[in-house]
Structure formats: structure tokens, C-alpha cells
Design a protein around this motif. Structure first.
Motif, PDB file in Angstrom:
ATOM      1  N   ASN A 110       0.837  -1.198   0.000  1.00 27.03           N
ATOM      2  CA  ASN A 110       0.000   0.000   0.000  1.00 27.03           C
ATOM      3  C   ASN A 110       0.877   1.256   0.000  1.00 27.03           C
ATOM      4  OD1 ASN A 110      -2.556   1.393   0.150  1.00 27.03           O
ATOM      5  ND2 ASN A 110      -2.080   1.801   2.295  1.00 27.03           N
ATOM      6  N   ALA A 111       1.939   1.242   0.790  1.00 27.00           N
ATOM      7  CA  ALA A 111       2.868   2.376   0.816  1.00 27.00           C
ATOM      8  C   ALA A 111       3.589   2.530  -0.518  1.00 27.00           C
ATOM      9  CB  ALA A 111       3.869   2.203   1.957  1.00 27.00           C
ATOM     10  N   VAL A 116       4.129   5.428  -5.942  1.00 30.30           N
ATOM     11  CA  VAL A 116       4.065   5.338  -7.403  1.00 30.30           C
ATOM     12  C   VAL A 116       2.907   6.188  -7.943  1.00 30.30           C
ATOM     13  CG1 VAL A 116       3.714   3.794  -9.383  1.00 30.30           C
ATOM     14  CG2 VAL A 116       5.183   3.081  -7.492  1.00 30.30           C
ATOM     15  N   ILE A 117       1.753   6.060  -7.323  1.00 27.17           N
ATOM     16  CA  ILE A 117       0.583   6.809  -7.788  1.00 27.17           C
ATOM     17  C   ILE A 117       0.773   8.305  -7.557  1.00 27.17           C
ATOM     18  CG2 ILE A 117      -1.880   7.227  -7.363  1.00 27.17           C
ATOM     19  CD1 ILE A 117      -2.056   4.136  -6.747  1.00 27.17           C
ATOM     20  N   GLN A 144      -5.456   2.570 -13.555  1.00 24.76           N
ATOM     21  CA  GLN A 144      -5.276   1.147 -13.272  1.00 24.76           C
ATOM     22  C   GLN A 144      -4.505   0.938 -11.962  1.00 24.76           C
ATOM     23  OE1 GLN A 144      -3.573  -1.021 -16.587  1.00 24.76           O
ATOM     24  NE2 GLN A 144      -4.813  -2.783 -16.101  1.00 24.76           N
ATOM     25  N   LEU A 145      -3.483   1.736 -11.716  1.00 21.54           N
ATOM     26  CA  LEU A 145      -2.723   1.623 -10.469  1.00 21.54           C
ATOM     27  C   LEU A 145      -3.604   1.930  -9.253  1.00 21.54           C
ATOM     28  CD1 LEU A 145       0.574   3.345 -11.646  1.00 21.54           C
ATOM     29  CD2 LEU A 145       0.284   0.906 -11.103  1.00 21.54           C
ATOM     30  N   GLU A 146      -4.475   2.915  -9.386  1.00 25.65           N
ATOM     31  CA  GLU A 146      -5.388   3.241  -8.284  1.00 25.65           C
ATOM     32  C   GLU A 146      -6.360   2.093  -8.017  1.00 25.65           C
ATOM     33  OE1 GLU A 146      -7.057   7.015  -9.441  1.00 25.65           O
ATOM     34  OE2 GLU A 146      -5.299   8.115  -8.708  1.00 25.65           O
ATOM     35  N   LEU A 147      -6.806   1.425  -9.065  1.00 20.36           N
ATOM     36  CA  LEU A 147      -7.663   0.255  -8.908  1.00 20.36           C
ATOM     37  C   LEU A 147      -6.916  -0.855  -8.163  1.00 20.36           C
ATOM     38  CD1 LEU A 147     -10.342  -1.247  -9.607  1.00 20.36           C
ATOM     39  CD2 LEU A 147      -9.174  -2.017 -11.699  1.00 20.36           C
ATOM     40  N   PHE A 148      -5.671  -1.089  -8.545  1.00 16.49           N
ATOM     41  CA  PHE A 148      -4.877  -2.116  -7.873  1.00 16.49           C
ATOM     42  C   PHE A 148      -4.677  -1.773  -6.400  1.00 16.49           C
ATOM     43  CE2 PHE A 148      -2.605  -3.083 -12.143  1.00 16.49           C
ATOM     44  CZ  PHE A 148      -3.717  -3.789 -12.586  1.00 16.49           C
ATOM     45  N   GLN A 149      -4.465  -0.486  -6.107  1.00 21.49           N
ATOM     46  CA  GLN A 149      -4.311  -0.100  -4.707  1.00 21.49           C
ATOM     47  C   GLN A 149      -5.612  -0.318  -3.951  1.00 21.49           C
ATOM     48  OE1 GLN A 149      -3.372   4.005  -3.615  1.00 21.49           O
ATOM     49  NE2 GLN A 149      -2.099   3.233  -1.940  1.00 21.49           N
ATOM     50  N   TRP A 150      -6.720  -0.077  -4.591  1.00 26.16           N
ATOM     51  CA  TRP A 150      -8.006  -0.338  -3.945  1.00 26.16           C
ATOM     52  C   TRP A 150      -8.129  -1.819  -3.581  1.00 26.16           C
ATOM     53  CZ3 TRP A 150     -12.562  -2.539  -6.571  1.00 26.16           C
ATOM     54  CH2 TRP A 150     -13.669  -2.641  -5.714  1.00 26.16           C
ATOM     55  N   ASP A 164      -5.948   0.934   8.873  1.00 24.41           N
ATOM     56  CA  ASP A 164      -5.083   1.122  10.024  1.00 24.41           C
ATOM     57  C   ASP A 164      -3.859   0.279   9.799  1.00 24.41           C
ATOM     58  OD1 ASP A 164      -4.374   2.127  12.491  1.00 24.41           O
ATOM     59  OD2 ASP A 164      -5.255   0.429  13.585  1.00 24.41           O
ATOM     60  N   PRO A 165      -2.671   0.797   9.608  1.00 24.03           N
ATOM     61  CA  PRO A 165      -2.384   2.214   9.723  1.00 24.03           C
ATOM     62  C   PRO A 165      -2.874   2.996   8.513  1.00 24.03           C
ATOM     63  CG  PRO A 165      -0.401   1.031   9.100  1.00 24.03           C
ATOM     64  CD  PRO A 165      -1.479   0.006   9.322  1.00 24.03           C
ATOM     65  N   LYS A 166      -3.072   4.273   8.727  1.00 30.22           N
ATOM     66  CA  LYS A 166      -3.556   5.145   7.657  1.00 30.22           C
ATOM     67  C   LYS A 166      -2.482   5.256   6.567  1.00 30.22           C
ATOM     68  CE  LYS A 166      -7.152   7.119  10.088  1.00 30.22           C
ATOM     69  NZ  LYS A 166      -7.744   5.890  10.528  1.00 30.22           N
ATOM     70  N   PRO A 167      -2.881   5.245   5.282  1.00 29.28           N
ATOM     71  CA  PRO A 167      -1.895   5.406   4.206  1.00 29.28           C
ATOM     72  C   PRO A 167      -1.334   6.817   4.203  1.00 29.28           C
ATOM     73  CG  PRO A 167      -4.111   5.421   3.310  1.00 29.28           C
ATOM     74  CD  PRO A 167      -4.241   5.096   4.785  1.00 29.28           C
TER      75      PRO A 167
END
Length: 169
Positions: A110-111, A116-117, A144-150, A164-167
Motif C-alpha cells: 500500500n505504501a 508510485v501513484i 489502473q494503479l489506483e484500482l490495484f491499490q483499492w 489502520d495504519p492510515k496510508p
């Protein structure tokens, strides 16, 4: 600097765009390798879901690297994707998680996606007026990267939808 670029794009603008795309290429190559590393090293009760989620992400990011490299070449540049160049020019720390539980890897991933995003979005703003074709490519990649992060965040979310923890912002 190249002796040519695409029609309608002056050399100075092309050089700026090539430089920004090369930075994105390095980030995408690193992300692709990181995703595969996680795929191989994630363990725990929900291992298989994450393991299988990461292969399509790896494949899609591989296609993004190809698109970025080919755009650099189209603009008259020479894309560089060698391991030494990627390692020596990236602006972030090495992914250090080895074999670890799903939660540990997904928090770290996630970090990685945050970085990258976030950097893709910064470049989007800079490229928009210089080269709308490169801008469109980066918009599609960022979507697409935002979708993968979701997908990653959905695994990390609490019942109330918070992380938790907050990104990082």
C-alpha cells in the motif's frame, strides 16, 4: 538529447517529457519486480487470494513499462531499463519485506502504491500541456494503479472501511 521527436512537439518539450517518462519507467519496473517478489513471499491463511491477485497486477504493470519505454523511443529517446540503472536512479528505498504474512506485505505494498501513484499524478500535471499523448497514457496507467491499490486496501480495511495504519497522503 535526440536529434528528432514527433511532429508538432519541439525538442525542449520532448526532452522534458522523455525525462519524466524515464523516471516513471524506473518506478514501474521497480513496482513490477516488487509485485512478483510479494507474490513469491506472501504467507498466511489468506495467502492464495493475495498470491493470485498479484499476478494480473504484475502483468498489467509490465505492459505499462512497455508503453512508457515505447513512448520514450517514439519521442526520439532511449529508454533505459537495466537493473543497475533502475537501482541507481530510483528515489525510494528498496522493498525490504521478505517472507511475511499477508498483512505485512499488503501494508508495505500500500505504501509502495502511495509513492508510485503520487508521483504519476505529479507528472500528469506537468505533462498535460507538453504532450497530450503521453498525458493520456499516464492517465490510463494511474487509473489502473489506483484500482490495484483499492484491491490491496480492501484486504487491509476494517469493518468500517478505514485503514489502520492510515496510508500516507
Amino acid at each position: 538529447m535526440s536529434t528528432w521527436t514527433v511532429p508538432g512537439l519541439d525538442d525542449a518539450a520532448a526532452d522534458k517529457v522523455r525525462t519524466m517518462l524515464q523516471e516513471r519507467l524506473v518506478a514501474l519496473i521497480d513496482l513490477q519486480l516488487t509485485l512478483k517478489h510479494i507474490h513469491w513471499n506472501v504467507v498466511g491463511p489468506s495467502f492464495i487470494g493475495v498470491h493470485e491477485m498479484l499476478d494480473p497486477q504484475t502483468d498489467a504493470v509490465r505492459e505499462m513499462t512497455d508503453a512508457a519505454a515505447e513512448r520514450i523511443a517514439t519521442l526520439g529517446g532511449e529508454p533505459v531499463g537495466t537493473p543497475g540503472f533502475v537501482s541507481s536512479t530510483r528515489s525510494w528505498e528498496e522493498y525490504t519485506v521478505k517472507r511475511a504474512a499477508v498483512q505485512t506485505h499488503l501494508e508495505a505494498l500500500n505504501a509502495v502504491y502511495d509513492g508510485v501513484i503520487g508521483d504519476h499524478r505529479k507528472v500528469l500535471l506537468e505533462v498535460e500541456e507538453l504532450d497530450p499523448i503521453s498525458h493520456d497514457m499516464l492517465v490510463e496507467q494511474t487509473e489502473q494503479l489506483e484500482l490495484f491499490q483499492w484491491f490491496v486496501r480492501a484486504h487491509l480495511a476494517n469493518e468500517d472501511g478505514t485503514l489502520d495504519p492510515k496510508p500516507a497522503a
